[in-house]
Design an enzyme around this catalytic site. Structure first.
Site, PDB file in Angstrom:
ATOM      1  N   GLY A 191      42.642  50.823  24.457  1.00 47.21           N
ATOM      2  CA  GLY A 191      42.454  49.551  23.769  1.00 47.21           C
ATOM      3  C   GLY A 191      43.703  49.160  23.011  1.00 47.21           C
ATOM      4  O   GLY A 191      44.593  49.993  22.800  1.00 47.21           O
ATOM      5  N   TYR A 202      43.465  55.153  23.415  1.00 44.35           N
ATOM      6  CA  TYR A 202      42.756  54.820  22.178  1.00 44.35           C
ATOM      7  C   TYR A 202      41.498  55.671  22.034  1.00 44.35           C
ATOM      8  O   TYR A 202      41.128  56.083  20.932  1.00 44.35           O
ATOM      9  CB  TYR A 202      42.395  53.335  22.181  1.00 44.35           C
ATOM     10  CG  TYR A 202      41.716  52.841  20.917  1.00 44.35           C
ATOM     11  CD1 TYR A 202      42.466  52.417  19.819  1.00 44.35           C
ATOM     12  CD2 TYR A 202      40.328  52.800  20.820  1.00 44.35           C
ATOM     13  CE1 TYR A 202      41.843  51.962  18.665  1.00 44.35           C
ATOM     14  CE2 TYR A 202      39.698  52.347  19.666  1.00 44.35           C
ATOM     15  CZ  TYR A 202      40.462  51.925  18.588  1.00 44.35           C
ATOM     16  OH  TYR A 202      39.837  51.477  17.445  1.00 44.35           O
ATOM     17  N   HIS A 206      47.142  57.498  30.968  1.00 44.45           N
ATOM     18  CA  HIS A 206      46.122  56.766  31.717  1.00 44.45           C
ATOM     19  C   HIS A 206      45.978  57.337  33.130  1.00 44.45           C
ATOM     20  O   HIS A 206      46.764  57.012  34.019  1.00 44.45           O
ATOM     21  CB  HIS A 206      46.481  55.279  31.794  1.00 44.45           C
ATOM     22  CG  HIS A 206      46.322  54.563  30.497  1.00 44.45           C
ATOM     23  ND1 HIS A 206      45.137  53.979  30.099  1.00 44.45           N
ATOM     24  CD2 HIS A 206      47.201  54.365  29.474  1.00 44.45           C
ATOM     25  CE1 HIS A 206      45.286  53.440  28.896  1.00 44.45           C
ATOM     26  NE2 HIS A 206      46.534  53.658  28.494  1.00 44.45           N
ATOM     27  N   SER A 244      30.212  29.806  48.926  1.00 49.01           N
ATOM     28  CA  SER A 244      31.497  29.199  49.250  1.00 49.01           C
ATOM     29  C   SER A 244      31.934  29.534  50.665  1.00 49.01           C
ATOM     30  O   SER A 244      32.807  28.884  51.227  1.00 49.01           O
ATOM     31  CB  SER A 244      32.565  29.693  48.268  1.00 49.01           C
ATOM     32  OG  SER A 244      32.846  31.066  48.500  1.00 49.01           O
ATOM     33  N   GLY A 245      31.341  30.591  51.239  1.00 50.45           N
ATOM     34  CA  GLY A 245      31.782  31.062  52.548  1.00 50.45           C
ATOM     35  C   GLY A 245      32.780  32.183  52.445  1.00 50.45           C
ATOM     36  O   GLY A 245      33.153  32.796  53.443  1.00 50.45           O
ATOM     37  N   GLY A 246      33.226  32.472  51.215  1.00 56.42           N
ATOM     38  CA  GLY A 246      34.152  33.581  51.006  1.00 56.42           C
ATOM     39  C   GLY A 246      33.424  34.917  51.012  1.00 56.42           C
ATOM     40  O   GLY A 246      32.193  34.984  51.093  1.00 56.42           O
ATOM     41  N   VAL A 247      34.192  35.986  50.872  1.00 55.49           N
ATOM     42  CA  VAL A 247      33.632  37.334  50.936  1.00 55.49           C
ATOM     43  C   VAL A 247      32.582  37.541  49.849  1.00 55.49           C
ATOM     44  O   VAL A 247      31.469  38.011  50.116  1.00 55.49           O
ATOM     45  CB  VAL A 247      34.752  38.385  50.772  1.00 55.49           C
ATOM     46  CG1 VAL A 247      34.169  39.802  50.804  1.00 55.49           C
ATOM     47  CG2 VAL A 247      35.809  38.222  51.852  1.00 55.49           C
ATOM     48  N   SER A 296      30.673  35.558  47.703  1.00 51.85           N
ATOM     49  CA  SER A 296      29.388  34.864  47.732  1.00 51.85           C
ATOM     50  C   SER A 296      28.602  35.220  48.994  1.00 51.85           C
ATOM     51  O   SER A 296      27.363  35.255  48.969  1.00 51.85           O
ATOM     52  CB  SER A 296      29.580  33.346  47.628  1.00 51.85           C
ATOM     53  OG  SER A 296      30.319  32.845  48.725  1.00 51.85           O
ATOM     54  N   LYS A 325      36.980  43.890  44.917  1.00 50.98           N
ATOM     55  CA  LYS A 325      36.932  43.236  46.220  1.00 50.98           C
ATOM     56  C   LYS A 325      36.699  44.240  47.346  1.00 50.98           C
ATOM     57  O   LYS A 325      35.880  43.996  48.241  1.00 50.98           O
ATOM     58  CB  LYS A 325      38.238  42.473  46.461  1.00 50.98           C
ATOM     59  CG  LYS A 325      38.315  41.750  47.795  1.00 50.98           C
ATOM     60  CD  LYS A 325      37.464  40.494  47.822  1.00 50.98           C
ATOM     61  CE  LYS A 325      38.078  39.416  46.961  1.00 50.98           C
ATOM     62  NZ  LYS A 325      37.335  38.146  47.051  1.00 50.98           N
TER      63      LYS A 325
END
Length: 520
Positions: free
Chosen positions: A54, A82, A172, A226-229, A231, A376
């Site tokens: 953070g 943090y 990290h 929308s036709g995208g991946v 949605s 994604k």
């Protein structure tokens, strides 16, 4: 009940990457803000906790604090950056500003190679390459803890209290710049917390279906498609859960890619068997965006107009006399983290996404977002498991606001047509070169710049089109794609010859960060 890890978010931009690494190990996890209601966190029955990094200093007034239930649970805890400092601060260690901040690659000297966190590491010496990002450091560990690693600027870069199964690391492990960070996280999950790697795409689908059915009951759901991946996967998952209780609404905003409206309608009506209502709202969107230059304003206008159109269509498609109660969206976590969604108020807002910060507060729907905490590539994995065709699963990502955020400046039908043609050329040539799967995203941007050129024997003063192509695994970070020169040359040649009023093409070689993938 399945095993789960609770990740407490203290405002790090890397928090979702921690979740990604945990899920890659097939362990279920959820992210909670550090000040989430205790009953909400404990309802997960966490087998262990991971505390994120953070931007704050633990000793500052108003800084996020360590919830009491974390240590009271007497389960394994891993504090990162943090999170480690917070453990130390609460248990009697000493945290102070560092005279030399550590940002970027660092060399970790492991002093206890037998520590559980460091099992199975490939070490030629006792040194390990890691990624640091901190301005404070630990000067003394809490009583009962011992130091297991240090770096040049951090005398306590990792510490452990094995008896209580408590661990802290200053670096990290969740980022790719710590090459063996995944092994360290897996060590915590399997060597310390003794987790069972049973969370898979099939189990995610099964659990999501049960949750959707329990929440929706007999009500109706509309899905903004929308036709995208994103949605498409959300629609397929919800359709698997509730069948004909789902109606998808596809809104043609006029800001879609070349031939996209026709392709979306054909795919969903003819091939997937999902009820679809197509709405032509081109004139409405052009009117609403007329003269709007600011990208944040564009996104908010588009977000609100989507909802108003969904509300209008929902009232028009009442089933059994009842309007749909729920609106489903394909929201992914990168949208949430960049917009600083309601569950991430400790993080900085990068830009508002139309489906997160752009939604009106008075909308009549309850949201269903089954992919909200997925990346994604995870959404694509789920789509494949649901049986969606590759043409959908591997479709190029496309922002919800569409070409509106790829036109810098005023939006007109003429500028949309210019960009639509240029964008189609970019994607066609990259696909023709066989590079589509290797590239995370590629597209054209219409800049507000006009430049002098020469075509034939005459002077031109035309548009400048920028080409953007990136490689990425999770869309949280990205690097510009090293496209072959002959591919770039072909793209440039075709755009200036085939797209009217364009005489110059430039290539964007910015990474994310400091840039974002989209220009607006």
């Amino acid at each position: 009940m399945r095993e789960a890890i609770a990740i407490l978010d203290f405002g790090s931009q890397y928090t979702q990457l921690i979740a990604r690494r945990v899920r890659e190990a097939n362990v279920y996890c959820e992210i909670f803000p550090w000040d989430a209601p205790v009953e909400k966190v404990l309802a997960l029955a966490p087998k262990a906790y991971i505390l994120s990094g953070g931007p704050n200093s633990v000793y500052d007034d108003g800084a996020p604090t360590l919830p009491k239930y974390v240590l009271d649970a007497r389960v394994p805890v891993l504090g990162i950056c943090y999170g480690m400092q917070l453990l130390a601060y609460n248990l009697g260690g000493k945290v102070a500003p560092s005279q030399h901040r550590e940002y970027g690659p660092a060399n970790l000297e492991i002093s206890d190679a037998g520590a559980a966190l460091f099992s199975n590491l490939q070490l030629l010496t006792s040194n390990l390459q890691v990624w640091m990002s901190h301005g404070d450091r630990l000067d003394a560990p809490p009583p009962g803890w011992h130091v297991i690693a240090r770096s040049t600027n951090s005398p306590i870069a990792a510490m452990a209290d094995p008896e209580r199964q408590l661990y802290g690391i200053q670096f990290h492990p969740e980022v790719k710049h710590t090459p063996q960070g995944t092994t360290i996280i897996r060590n915590f999950l399997f060597e310390v917390a003794k987790c069972d790697p049973s969370w898979t795409p099939d189990s995610f689908i099964e659990e999501s279906i049960a949750q959707i059915r329990a929440r929706v009951g007999g009500d109706q759901v509309i899905c903004g498609l929308s036709g995208g991946v994103d949605s498409s996967v959300a629609a397929a998952l919800i359709h698997r859960a509730i069948g004909d209780q789902l109606t998808c609404i596809f809104i043609d905003t006029g800001m879609l890619r070349k031939d996209e409206p026709e392709q979306v309608v054909e795919t969903f009506q003819q091939h997937l068997g999902i009820r679809l209502v197509a709405v032509n709202a081109v004139e409405e969107y052009l009117s609403a965006l007329d003269g709007v230059i600011d990208p944040e304003e564009k996104r908010k206008i588009i977000g609100e107009k989507f909802i108003r159109l969904f509300e209008r269509e929902a009232n028009a498609i009442k089933l059994s006399g009842i309007a749909p109660k729920f609106l489903a969206q394909g929201t992914l976590y990168p949208d949430v983290i960049e917009s600083r969604g309601p569950e991430r108020q400790a993080a900085a807002k990068i830009k508002t996404h139309h489906n997160v910060g752009g939604l009106p507060k008075d909308m009549q729907f309850e949201l269903i977002e089954p992919l909200r905490f997925l990346f994604k590539d995870e959404a694509r994995t789920i789509g494949t498991a649901l049986g969606l065709p590759d043409a959908i699963v591997w479709r190029q990502p496309f922002p919800g606001p569409g070409l509106a955020v790829r036109i810098i400046g005023d939006i007109t039908w003429e500028r949309l047509q210019t960009l639509r043609l240029a964008d189609a050329i970019v994607r066609e040539e990259i696909d023709r070169a066989g590079l589509s799967r290797a590239i995370g995203q590629s597209f054209a941007v219409l800049t507000p710049i006009r430049s002098v050129g020469v075509m034939g024997d005459g002077r031109t003063y035309g548009n400048v089109v920028a080409v953007r192509a990136v490689t990425t695994e999770d869309f949280m970070t990205a690097d510009w794609a090293r496209l072959p020169y002959d591919v770039l040359a072909k793209i440039s040649s075709r755009i200036v010859n085939e797209v009217a009023d364009v005489n110059r093409v430039v290539y964007d070689i910015s990474s994310k960060p400091p840039a974002t993938i989209e220009w607006e």
